[in-house]
Design a protein around this motif. Structure first.
Motif, mmCIF file in Angstrom:
data_model
loop_
_atom_site.group_PDB
_atom_site.id
_atom_site.type_symbol
_atom_site.label_atom_id
_atom_site.label_comp_id
_atom_site.label_asym_id
_atom_site.label_seq_id
_atom_site.Cartn_x
_atom_site.Cartn_y
_atom_site.Cartn_z
ATOM 1 N N SER A 129 51.003 26.798 121.062
ATOM 2 C CA SER A 129 51.581 25.822 121.987
ATOM 3 C C SER A 129 51.035 24.434 121.631
ATOM 4 C CB SER A 129 51.230 26.191 123.427
ATOM 5 O OG SER A 129 51.735 27.478 123.746
ATOM 6 N N LEU A 130 51.412 23.452 122.450
ATOM 7 C CA LEU A 130 51.007 22.077 122.172
ATOM 8 C C LEU A 130 49.492 21.937 122.131
ATOM 9 C CD1 LEU A 130 53.542 20.099 124.387
ATOM 10 C CD2 LEU A 130 53.539 20.275 121.900
ATOM 11 N N TYR A 131 49.006 21.324 121.065
ATOM 12 C CA TYR A 131 47.591 20.959 120.901
ATOM 13 C C TYR A 131 46.648 22.157 120.866
ATOM 14 C CZ TYR A 131 49.478 16.378 121.844
ATOM 15 O OH TYR A 131 50.227 15.235 121.785
ATOM 16 N N ASP A 132 47.153 23.341 120.564
ATOM 17 C CA ASP A 132 46.267 24.492 120.386
ATOM 18 C C ASP A 132 45.427 24.312 119.130
ATOM 19 O OD1 ASP A 132 47.072 25.740 122.654
ATOM 20 O OD2 ASP A 132 48.421 27.169 121.678
ATOM 21 N N ARG A 133 44.298 25.011 119.143
ATOM 22 C CA ARG A 133 43.371 24.959 118.009
ATOM 23 C C ARG A 133 43.455 26.285 117.262
ATOM 24 N NH1 ARG A 133 38.379 22.157 116.967
ATOM 25 N NH2 ARG A 133 36.893 23.408 115.779
ATOM 26 N N ILE A 134 43.768 26.225 115.963
ATOM 27 C CA ILE A 134 43.869 27.423 115.141
ATOM 28 C C ILE A 134 42.687 27.429 114.184
ATOM 29 C CG2 ILE A 134 45.259 28.651 113.446
ATOM 30 C CD1 ILE A 134 47.719 27.351 114.663
ATOM 31 N N VAL A 135 41.862 28.484 114.290
ATOM 32 C CA VAL A 135 40.657 28.595 113.475
ATOM 33 C C VAL A 135 40.886 29.659 112.409
ATOM 34 C CG1 VAL A 135 38.192 29.100 113.466
ATOM 35 C CG2 VAL A 135 39.210 27.888 115.412
ATOM 36 N N LEU A 136 40.740 29.226 111.131
ATOM 37 C CA LEU A 136 40.849 30.162 110.019
ATOM 38 C C LEU A 136 39.442 30.573 109.592
ATOM 39 C CD1 LEU A 136 43.570 28.389 107.814
ATOM 40 C CD2 LEU A 136 43.897 30.120 109.578
ATOM 41 N N PHE A 137 39.180 31.864 109.650
ATOM 42 C CA PHE A 137 37.863 32.372 109.257
ATOM 43 C C PHE A 137 37.814 32.548 107.738
ATOM 44 C CE2 PHE A 137 37.750 32.995 113.708
ATOM 45 C CZ PHE A 137 36.395 32.946 114.053
ATOM 46 N N PRO A 138 36.621 32.651 107.144
ATOM 47 C CA PRO A 138 36.492 32.671 105.680
ATOM 48 C C PRO A 138 37.423 33.660 105.015
ATOM 49 C CG PRO A 138 34.329 32.468 106.665
ATOM 50 C CD PRO A 138 35.293 32.684 107.801
ATOM 51 N N GLY A 139 38.068 33.177 103.939
ATOM 52 C CA GLY A 139 39.008 34.004 103.209
ATOM 53 C C GLY A 139 40.040 33.127 102.516
ATOM 54 N N VAL A 140 40.931 33.782 101.787
ATOM 55 C CA VAL A 140 42.017 33.091 101.095
ATOM 56 C C VAL A 140 43.321 33.484 101.772
ATOM 57 C CG1 VAL A 140 43.225 32.771 98.911
ATOM 58 C CG2 VAL A 140 40.731 33.081 98.925
ATOM 59 N N TYR A 141 44.086 32.466 102.196
ATOM 60 C CA TYR A 141 45.332 32.706 102.920
ATOM 61 C C TYR A 141 46.482 32.128 102.093
ATOM 62 C CZ TYR A 141 42.054 33.519 106.724
ATOM 63 O OH TYR A 141 41.026 33.993 107.497
ATOM 64 N N GLU A 142 47.399 33.011 101.716
ATOM 65 C CA GLU A 142 48.540 32.596 100.905
ATOM 66 C C GLU A 142 49.814 32.849 101.681
ATOM 67 O OE1 GLU A 142 50.470 33.174 96.441
ATOM 68 O OE2 GLU A 142 48.760 34.407 97.089
ATOM 69 N N GLU A 143 50.552 31.771 101.905
ATOM 70 C CA GLU A 143 51.814 31.866 102.633
ATOM 71 C C GLU A 143 52.961 31.963 101.626
ATOM 72 O OE1 GLU A 143 51.983 32.150 105.860
ATOM 73 O OE2 GLU A 143 49.798 31.907 106.127
ATOM 74 N N GLN A 144 53.857 32.900 101.843
ATOM 75 C CA GLN A 144 54.923 33.173 100.900
ATOM 76 C C GLN A 144 56.162 32.296 101.117
ATOM 77 O OE1 GLN A 144 54.485 35.219 98.278
ATOM 78 N NE2 GLN A 144 52.384 35.357 99.066
ATOM 79 N N GLY A 145 56.202 31.603 102.194
ATOM 80 C CA GLY A 145 57.328 30.711 102.464
ATOM 81 C C GLY A 145 56.845 29.394 103.021
#
Length: 956
Positions: A129-145
């Motif tokens: 939602s608006l102004y939410d905080r998304i935290v990515l934890f250690p790792g490799v993230y590959e988006e296919q699109g």
């Protein structure tokens, strides 16, 4: 100091455990607690600043070892900047969608990673939602699109920078987003890692590798503490973007491209970014006294006003005559020795006197003394500097320039120039501040009406640092630019702006390259140790180059060619390995009020159609000539002080047509003014001179071979003959003027005084050399010498008190007309064998030799001259052989018969005469009576060539 009964040191230990919110609450308790919190700058505030995962050292990447002035202020600035992306929420609060603001206040934190709520960024964004905080934890993230951001969010990597890597292509469609603590790499299907066309994006403490970032107006961006490895940032029509404390490494093209005029349509973040920039500490200091210069304009104007010179020839010891002119105790009166030079030229050997050692000592005489009183006015230059500086240079002494030649600081220059101040204060387009660009191809490329401002950056080991083309404008303040493989700053196609206070050095090509009608203001920079020129202006380039230090470059400090036409003023150009300023290949330019010193080649070098205006410069202490006008060189050389160069003051080569006027040429090692022709001879000239090698042309010269622009420039009067006019040429090591040329020349209304050889030497002149209305005095040998096969006209000159003959000639076509030849040690006029001379209407006097001496077979017409008797009745005329070709007609010989005889030097008064001069009271002295025999001549320049006082010549 104690707070609440505890010692200050103990309170500091306690407060060191508090977090930021608690410190803020403590500072609100009372004044004492507020000051206590501020005193934690080097302890707790430093820990908070360095421990923050969203930022780095405040002076990273350029000076990571230098602590900021205040850790608390640095942390505050970063904290405020990190909240810019949320400022949009304040606008939502007053809108009808108040529920949106409420959701922002209750925003969630969404976790992404193995074992967490979401396993990919795409899935988390779908639920955000608006102004939410998304935290990515250690790792490799590959988006296919491709990821499309539709709502404002904050994407943050957890842990240390480098532990979270994101391979994605993100297209932002929302109003604002923040990305922090991530390593970005491009997805397999697109090199674009991030793009926005209207919103605001904020990057903090991120790494970007091998991709592109695109921001299109009215979109904005704010980037801080990021590293870009082989990554291209493309900004198109952006109203405002800020890149601060970033590092750009290893780019294969430009690191940053700013294209297009800033968009008039601005998004919500524009005003907040502008306020943040204005609240940041400015990089321009209040004072910078160790930098650059400006001459006092008012004092300069006074120094170059026309000078009135009075010559007084009188019969008694003048109170201003040199003490050394009287016989020394123990010396015999009249003990004069002479040595005979070539062609019978006599040079008297006498002790030096205070005006350069050129005034003779005399003999005692019991008779009453002969008195003349002659005066005239000369329009000649006065030096720009005081007489104390323009005295004889001291061997081995360090060069101390007067205080009036100290350079202004950048702050002082901006205070004087309101337009430059407005440019320096403006922020438009892209602001790049305190960034490092290294080890790649290009730094910043500004094109197609783009606008960029660069402050406090370092550009090193690049192909070029900055390129500005196609009507773009840049502002560069206090950057370091060095070790570029081409030019440091490159402007072309009407680029412009302000380049001020930068340190530009060790570049392979020019420090600044200006082409194709570009017109920047280059102010208060240090441009030095370049492998080629400091600044190059070519291809109709313009610009104002002012108040810079340009030194130790391998080629010319400033190089102007191919119709380049800059204004060069108030610079210090010194210690170059070639010329100080070179004007070549139809280059132009107004070059004024510079200090050009200690260069290996000429201080100013003009060749091949160069036509500058060289005015009011100090050209001194060069290891070669002061000014060189080479083949086909032209231009106006006016009002310069050319001093103490090891070669000649002014060196003119064949086919050159300069106008050399009102210069002060003194204490140079060889000739004051030398005119040489390469057409008639081997090209080997005295003193090791000759055609110096051409300057390099910085590539693609053929592109700039266009037609010379037609213009009516009053500073460049067209002339068809080289002209040396109204100069003060004195105390040079060889002849004041030396001519060896096959082309016509005019030498008129100069003051040629106290030079180490003859006043004027004409060694070759196959076309007419006209020498008119000059004052030629006190030179170490003859006043004028004309060699064989020369065509010379000597008219209206005053030739006084030279150690050799007044005039000595063996030219085959010489006219000596209406000159005053008085008081020279040798004969007034000596005609050598095979000469062809007309001697008409002169006044001739010699104390110890003949008025006119004819040596050998001479063709001459001696007519209507007045020849005064010297010391004996044998010193009027001498003819060694019976020569029928020497015709004497209607000459007047004045011989003393009694002491009461009176001679009047009137109609005309003493020469030289200037038609425009105002003689004033001089006529009152022209009829002074003769009361006794003349015994000797002494002469002294009482500061006349060095200060405001007059010239006094005293016949005793």
């Amino acid at each position: 100091m104690e707070v609440g009964g505890l010692p200050l040191e103990l309170w500091r230990m306690i407060l060191a455990y508090l977090h930021l919110p608690d410190l803020g609450r403590c500072s609100l308790v009372c004044r004492a607690w507020y000051e206590l919190i501020l005193s934690l700058d080097s302890t707790r505030w430093r820990q908070l600043c360095l421990g923050c995962t969203e930022c780095r050292h405040p002076n990273w990447p350029n000076q990571p070892d230098v602590e900021p002035e205040s850790w608390r202020e640095a942390f505050k600035q970063h904290y405020l900047a990190s909240k810019t992306w949320t400022k949009n929420a304040l606008d939502l609060e007053s809108s009808i969608c108040f529920s949106l603001f409420r959701r922002r206040k209750e925003r969630r934190t969404l976790s992404v990673g193995p074992g967490h709520e979401f396993d990919s960024l795409g899935s988390a964004l779908a639920m955000a939602s608006l102004y939410d905080r998304i935290v990515l934890f250690p790792g490799v993230y590959e988006e296919q699109g491709e990821i499309i951001l539709k709502v404002p969010v904050e994407i943050v990597g957890h842990g240390k920078l480098g532990e979270v890597a994101l391979l994605a292509s993100i297209d932002q469609h929302c109003s604002t987003t923040r990305v922090c603590n991530l390593v970005f790499m491009p997805a397999w299907f697109s090199p674009i890692m991030y793009k926005t066309t209207s919103g605001h994006i904020q990057f903090d403490n991120c790494n970007f590798e091998n991709g592109h970032i695109q921001v299109h107006g009215p979109g904005t961006c704010q980037v801080k503490f990021c590293t870009f490895k082989n990554t291209h940032v493309f900004l198109h029509n952006v109203p405002l973007c800020v890149l601060e404390n970033c590092e750009f490494v290893g780019s294969e093209n430009n690191s940053v491209t700013v294209e297009g005029h800033p968009s008039a349509d601005k998004n919500w973040a524009y005003k907040y970014l502008l306020g943040l920039i204005k609240s940041s500490p400015i990089l321009l200091p209040a004072e910078d006294n160790d930098f650059l210069m400006s001459l006092d304009l008012e004092s300069r104007d006074q120094a170059w006003s026309p000078r009135t010179c009075d010559i007084v020839i009188e019969g008694s010891q003048s109170p201003t005559s040199p003490a050394s002119s009287s016989p020394k105790p123990g010396s015999k009166a009249g003990s004069q020795e002479t040595e005979v030079g070539s062609d019978g030229e006599k040079v008297a050997q006498t002790p030096d006197s205070s005006d350069g050692g050129l005034s003779p000592s005399g003999e005692d005489e019991d008779e009453e003394q002969l008195t003349y009183r002659l005066s005239y006015q000369v329009q000649g230059p006065r030096p720009v500097l005081g007489g104390s500086f323009l005295g004889p240079p001291l061997p081995g002494a360090s060069i101390q320039l007067p205080s009036c030649l100290v350079l202004n600081s950048l702050h002082q220059e901006l205070q004087k120039d309101k337009e430059a101040m407005a440019l320096a204060s403006s922020v438009q387009g892209c602001l790049i501040r305190k960034c490092l660009f290294r080890d790649g191809k290009g730094g910043v490329f500004v094109c197609s009406y783009g606008r960029a401002k660069m402050e406090g950056n370092i550009f090193r080991n690049l192909t070029y640092a900055v390129r500005c083309i196609h009507n773009s404008k840049i502002v560069m303040l206090r950057n370091d630019i060095y070790r570029c493989r081409a030019s440091g700053i490159f402007l072309r196609l009407e680029g412009g702006g302000l380049i001020a206070g930068n340190n530009i050095y060790h570049n392979a090509e020019a420090g600044v390259d200006i082409r194709k009608k570009s017109n920047p203001l280059i102010l208060c920079n240090q441009i030095h140790h370049g492998l080629r020129s400091g600044i190059v202006v070519l291809g109709n380039g313009k610009g104002v180059i002012r108040n810079n230090q340009i030194f130790s470059n391998k080629e010319a400090g400033i190089y102007i060619l191919y119709h380049g036409n800059p204004i060069v003023s108030g610079n210090h150009i010194f210690k170059g390995r070639a010329a100080g300023i070179a004007v070549n290949e139809n280059g132009k330019g107004l070059i004024t009020e510079n200090v050009i010193r200690e260069n290996q080649w000429g201080g100013v070098d003009i060749r091949r159609g160069g036509v500058p205006v060289l005015r009011s410069n100090l050209i001194c202490f060069g290891y070669s000539d002061g000014v060189v006008v080479g083949n086909e060189g032209k231009g106006l050389i006016e009002g310069n002080t050319i001093y103490a160069n090891k070669g000649c003051g002014v060196w003119m080569m064949s086919s050159s047509l300069p106008h050399v006027t009102s210069n002060h040429v003194s204490y140079n090692g060889l000739y004051g003014v030398a005119v040489f022709s390469q057409k008639d001879g081997s090209g080997e000239f005295p003193g090791g001179h000759g055609a110096q090698e051409n300057f390099s042309e910085d590539g693609d010269a053929i592109l700039w071979e266009t037609e010379l622009e037609k213009e009516d420039d009053p500073l460049r009067r067209p002339i068809t003959i080289a002209l040396v006019e109204s100069n003060s040429i004195n105390h040079n090591g060889a002849s004041g003027v030396f001519v060896q040329s096959s082309e016509a020349l005019q030498v008129i209304t100069n003051v040629i005084h106290a030079n180490g050889d003859r006043g004027i030497t004409i060694a070759q002149s196959s076309q007419l050399t006209r020498v008119a209305n000059n004052s030629i005095s006190c030179n170490r040998q003859s006043g004028v010498k004309v060699e064989a096969q020369c065509k010379v006209e000597l008219r209206g000159n005053g030739i006084y008190d030279n150690r050799g003959h007044g005039i000595i000639t063996k030219g085959d076509s010489t006219a000596v007309v209406e000159n005053d030849i008085i008081g020279n040690r040798g004969s007034g006029l000596q005609l050598l064998p095979r000469s062809d001379t007309k001697v008409l209407k002169n006044r001739i006097h010699s104390f110890r030799a003949y008025g006119i001496a004819v040596r050998g077979r001479v063709k001459a017409l001696v007519q209507e001259n007045i020849i005064f008797q010297g010391k004996t009745n044998k010193t009027i005329f001498q003819q060694i052989t019976n020569n029928r070709e020497c015709i004497m007609q209607n000459n007047k010989f004045l011989v003393f018969k009694k002491k009461s005889d009176t001679w009047r030097l009137v109609n005309p008064p003493a020469r030289p005469h200037l038609e425009s001069s105002h003689r004033g009271s001089s006529a009152a002295h022209s009829g002074q009576k003769v009361t006794a025999m003349a015994t000797r001549i002494t002469a002294r320049v009482e500061g006349g060539y060095h200060s405001n006082r007059s010239i006094f010549c005293t016949i005793l």
